[in-house]
Write a protein that holds these residues in place. Structure first.
Motif, PDB file in Angstrom:
ATOM      1  N   TRP A 198       0.842  -1.187   0.000  1.00  0.00           N
ATOM      2  CA  TRP A 198       0.000   0.000   0.000  1.00  0.00           C
ATOM      3  C   TRP A 198       0.884   1.246   0.000  1.00  0.00           C
ATOM      4  CZ3 TRP A 198      -5.192  -0.246  -0.559  1.00  0.00           C
ATOM      5  CH2 TRP A 198      -5.816  -1.465  -0.306  1.00  0.00           C
ATOM      6  N   PHE A 199       0.495   2.176  -0.854  1.00  0.00           N
ATOM      7  CA  PHE A 199       1.094   3.492  -0.892  1.00  0.00           C
ATOM      8  C   PHE A 199      -0.016   4.506  -0.706  1.00  0.00           C
ATOM      9  CE2 PHE A 199       5.489   2.883  -2.424  1.00  0.00           C
ATOM     10  CZ  PHE A 199       5.452   1.518  -2.670  1.00  0.00           C
ATOM     11  N   ARG A 200       0.342   5.731  -0.396  1.00  0.00           N
ATOM     12  CA  ARG A 200      -0.649   6.788  -0.283  1.00  0.00           C
ATOM     13  C   ARG A 200      -0.091   8.086  -0.815  1.00  0.00           C
ATOM     14  NH1 ARG A 200      -0.848   7.336   6.358  1.00  0.00           N
ATOM     15  NH2 ARG A 200       1.209   8.326   6.615  1.00  0.00           N
ATOM     16  N   GLN A 201      -1.011   8.924  -1.263  1.00  0.00           N
ATOM     17  CA  GLN A 201      -0.604  10.212  -1.808  1.00  0.00           C
ATOM     18  C   GLN A 201      -1.590  11.275  -1.349  1.00  0.00           C
ATOM     19  OE1 GLN A 201      -0.068  10.255  -6.070  1.00  0.00           O
ATOM     20  NE2 GLN A 201       1.278  12.024  -5.934  1.00  0.00           N
ATOM     21  N   ALA A 202      -1.075  12.227  -0.597  1.00  0.00           N
ATOM     22  CA  ALA A 202      -1.864  13.358  -0.142  1.00  0.00           C
ATOM     23  C   ALA A 202      -1.739  14.483  -1.163  1.00  0.00           C
ATOM     24  CB  ALA A 202      -1.380  13.816   1.227  1.00  0.00           C
ATOM     25  N   PRO A 203      -2.699  15.409  -1.192  1.00  0.00           N
ATOM     26  CA  PRO A 203      -2.638  16.510  -2.160  1.00  0.00           C
ATOM     27  C   PRO A 203      -1.334  17.291  -2.047  1.00  0.00           C
ATOM     28  CG  PRO A 203      -4.784  16.428  -1.120  1.00  0.00           C
ATOM     29  CD  PRO A 203      -3.929  15.442  -0.384  1.00  0.00           C
ATOM     30  N   GLY A 204      -0.692  17.498  -3.183  1.00  0.00           N
ATOM     31  CA  GLY A 204       0.535  18.267  -3.213  1.00  0.00           C
ATOM     32  C   GLY A 204       1.764  17.546  -2.729  1.00  0.00           C
ATOM     33  N   LYS A 205       1.627  16.264  -2.427  1.00  0.00           N
ATOM     34  CA  LYS A 205       2.769  15.491  -1.912  1.00  0.00           C
ATOM     35  C   LYS A 205       3.067  14.309  -2.826  1.00  0.00           C
ATOM     36  CE  LYS A 205       2.230  16.660   2.961  1.00  0.00           C
ATOM     37  NZ  LYS A 205       2.174  16.119   4.352  1.00  0.00           N
ATOM     38  N   GLU A 206       4.266  13.781  -2.679  1.00  0.00           N
ATOM     39  CA  GLU A 206       4.645  12.606  -3.448  1.00  0.00           C
ATOM     40  C   GLU A 206       3.983  11.349  -2.872  1.00  0.00           C
ATOM     41  OE1 GLU A 206       9.081  13.991  -5.010  1.00  0.00           O
ATOM     42  OE2 GLU A 206       8.848  12.237  -3.730  1.00  0.00           O
TER      43      GLU A 206
ATOM     44  N   LYS B 275       3.499   2.132  11.946  1.00  0.00           N
ATOM     45  CA  LYS B 275       3.764   0.960  12.785  1.00  0.00           C
ATOM     46  C   LYS B 275       2.954   1.033  14.073  1.00  0.00           C
ATOM     47  CE  LYS B 275       8.381  -0.242  11.149  1.00  0.00           C
ATOM     48  NZ  LYS B 275       9.836  -0.245  11.447  1.00  0.00           N
ATOM     49  N   GLY B 276       2.358  -0.097  14.417  1.00  0.00           N
ATOM     50  CA  GLY B 276       1.529  -0.151  15.615  1.00  0.00           C
ATOM     51  C   GLY B 276       0.102   0.310  15.386  1.00  0.00           C
ATOM     52  N   ARG B 277      -0.189   0.904  14.227  1.00  0.00           N
ATOM     53  CA  ARG B 277      -1.548   1.369  13.917  1.00  0.00           C
ATOM     54  C   ARG B 277      -2.144   0.645  12.721  1.00  0.00           C
ATOM     55  NH1 ARG B 277      -2.512   6.465  12.334  1.00  0.00           N
ATOM     56  NH2 ARG B 277      -0.499   6.727  11.291  1.00  0.00           N
ATOM     57  N   PHE B 278      -1.334   0.389  11.704  1.00  0.00           N
ATOM     58  CA  PHE B 278      -1.805  -0.240  10.466  1.00  0.00           C
ATOM     59  C   PHE B 278      -1.281  -1.668  10.387  1.00  0.00           C
ATOM     60  CE2 PHE B 278      -2.221   3.818   7.621  1.00  0.00           C
ATOM     61  CZ  PHE B 278      -2.978   4.418   8.607  1.00  0.00           C
ATOM     62  N   THR B 279      -2.112  -2.563   9.877  1.00  0.00           N
ATOM     63  CA  THR B 279      -1.719  -3.960   9.707  1.00  0.00           C
ATOM     64  C   THR B 279      -2.094  -4.431   8.314  1.00  0.00           C
ATOM     65  OG1 THR B 279      -2.092  -4.393  12.062  1.00  0.00           O
ATOM     66  CG2 THR B 279      -1.956  -6.298  10.593  1.00  0.00           C
ATOM     67  N   ILE B 280      -1.139  -5.019   7.632  1.00  0.00           N
ATOM     68  CA  ILE B 280      -1.392  -5.579   6.309  1.00  0.00           C
ATOM     69  C   ILE B 280      -1.552  -7.086   6.436  1.00  0.00           C
ATOM     70  CG2 ILE B 280       1.073  -5.822   5.766  1.00  0.00           C
ATOM     71  CD1 ILE B 280       0.369  -5.118   2.849  1.00  0.00           C
ATOM     72  N   SER B 281      -2.445  -7.632   5.626  1.00  0.00           N
ATOM     73  CA  SER B 281      -2.641  -9.080   5.615  1.00  0.00           C
ATOM     74  C   SER B 281      -3.119  -9.487   4.234  1.00  0.00           C
ATOM     75  CB  SER B 281      -3.656  -9.499   6.680  1.00  0.00           C
ATOM     76  OG  SER B 281      -4.913  -8.923   6.422  1.00  0.00           O
TER      77      SER B 281
ATOM     78  N   THR C  18      -6.854 -11.567  -2.135  1.00  0.00           N
ATOM     79  CA  THR C  18      -7.176 -10.229  -1.653  1.00  0.00           C
ATOM     80  C   THR C  18      -6.225  -9.840  -0.533  1.00  0.00           C
ATOM     81  OG1 THR C  18      -9.510 -10.480  -2.233  1.00  0.00           O
ATOM     82  CG2 THR C  18      -8.972  -8.786  -0.621  1.00  0.00           C
ATOM     83  N   MET C  19      -5.827  -8.584  -0.583  1.00  0.00           N
ATOM     84  CA  MET C  19      -4.970  -8.005   0.441  1.00  0.00           C
ATOM     85  C   MET C  19      -5.780  -6.984   1.227  1.00  0.00           C
ATOM     86  SD  MET C  19      -1.439  -5.874  -0.168  1.00  0.00           S
ATOM     87  CE  MET C  19      -2.184  -4.717  -1.297  1.00  0.00           C
ATOM     88  N   TYR C  20      -5.450  -6.858   2.501  1.00  0.00           N
ATOM     89  CA  TYR C  20      -6.189  -5.943   3.359  1.00  0.00           C
ATOM     90  C   TYR C  20      -5.235  -4.982   4.066  1.00  0.00           C
ATOM     91  CZ  TYR C  20      -9.708  -9.574   2.750  1.00  0.00           C
ATOM     92  OH  TYR C  20     -10.580 -10.488   2.200  1.00  0.00           O
ATOM     93  N   LEU C  21      -5.764  -3.811   4.368  1.00  0.00           N
ATOM     94  CA  LEU C  21      -5.046  -2.862   5.199  1.00  0.00           C
ATOM     95  C   LEU C  21      -5.992  -2.429   6.315  1.00  0.00           C
ATOM     96  CD1 LEU C  21      -2.531  -1.169   5.764  1.00  0.00           C
ATOM     97  CD2 LEU C  21      -3.527   0.635   4.339  1.00  0.00           C
TER      98      LEU C  21
END
Length: 129
Positions: free
Chosen positions: A38-46, A67-73, A80-83
């Protein structure tokens, strides 16, 4: 070829949770030679790395900011992948993309965006303060 489709984004209050899904279709047997992330992109950011998993062995790597907040599986049977995102903060607001690329490596190598050549269309996550 593998196609990726994200779902599960939305609006949530700070401190809340969301679960994103990324469903793979097509030549899904290829996932066993891939890392998915998973990647993310906020407005105006890479676009920035969030977290990833090596499909065949479940090895994961995450950015320090999640770390400690998000879990990938992943669910092999459903391709299917989950976040799972908990304790969300306003700074987590972004379009979240799932991605896949051929890799048998793990660890910090998974954070390299150049590893990934397959991308979903993205799903918006907005965290209100």
């Amino acid at each position: 070829q593998v196609q990726l489709v994200e779902s599960g984004g939305g609006l949530v209050q700070a401190g809340g949770s969301l679960r994103l899904s990324c469903a793979a279709s097509g030549r899904t047997f290829s996932l066993y030679a891939m890392a998915v992330g998973w990647f993310r992109q906020a407005p105006g950011k890479e676009r920035e790395f969030v977290t990833a998993i090596v499909w065949n062995n479940g090895s994961t790597y995450s950015a320090d900011s999640v770390k400690g907040r998000f879990t990938i599986s992943r669910d092999n049977a459903k391709s299917t992948m989950y976040l799972q995102m908990n304790s969300l903060k306003p700074e987590d607001t972004a379009v979240y993309y799932c991605a896949a690329g051929r890799s048998s490596y793990s660890g910090s190598y998974l954070a390299n965006i150049r590893l990934y050549n397959l991308w979903g269309q993205g799903t918006q996550v907005t965290v209100a303060s």
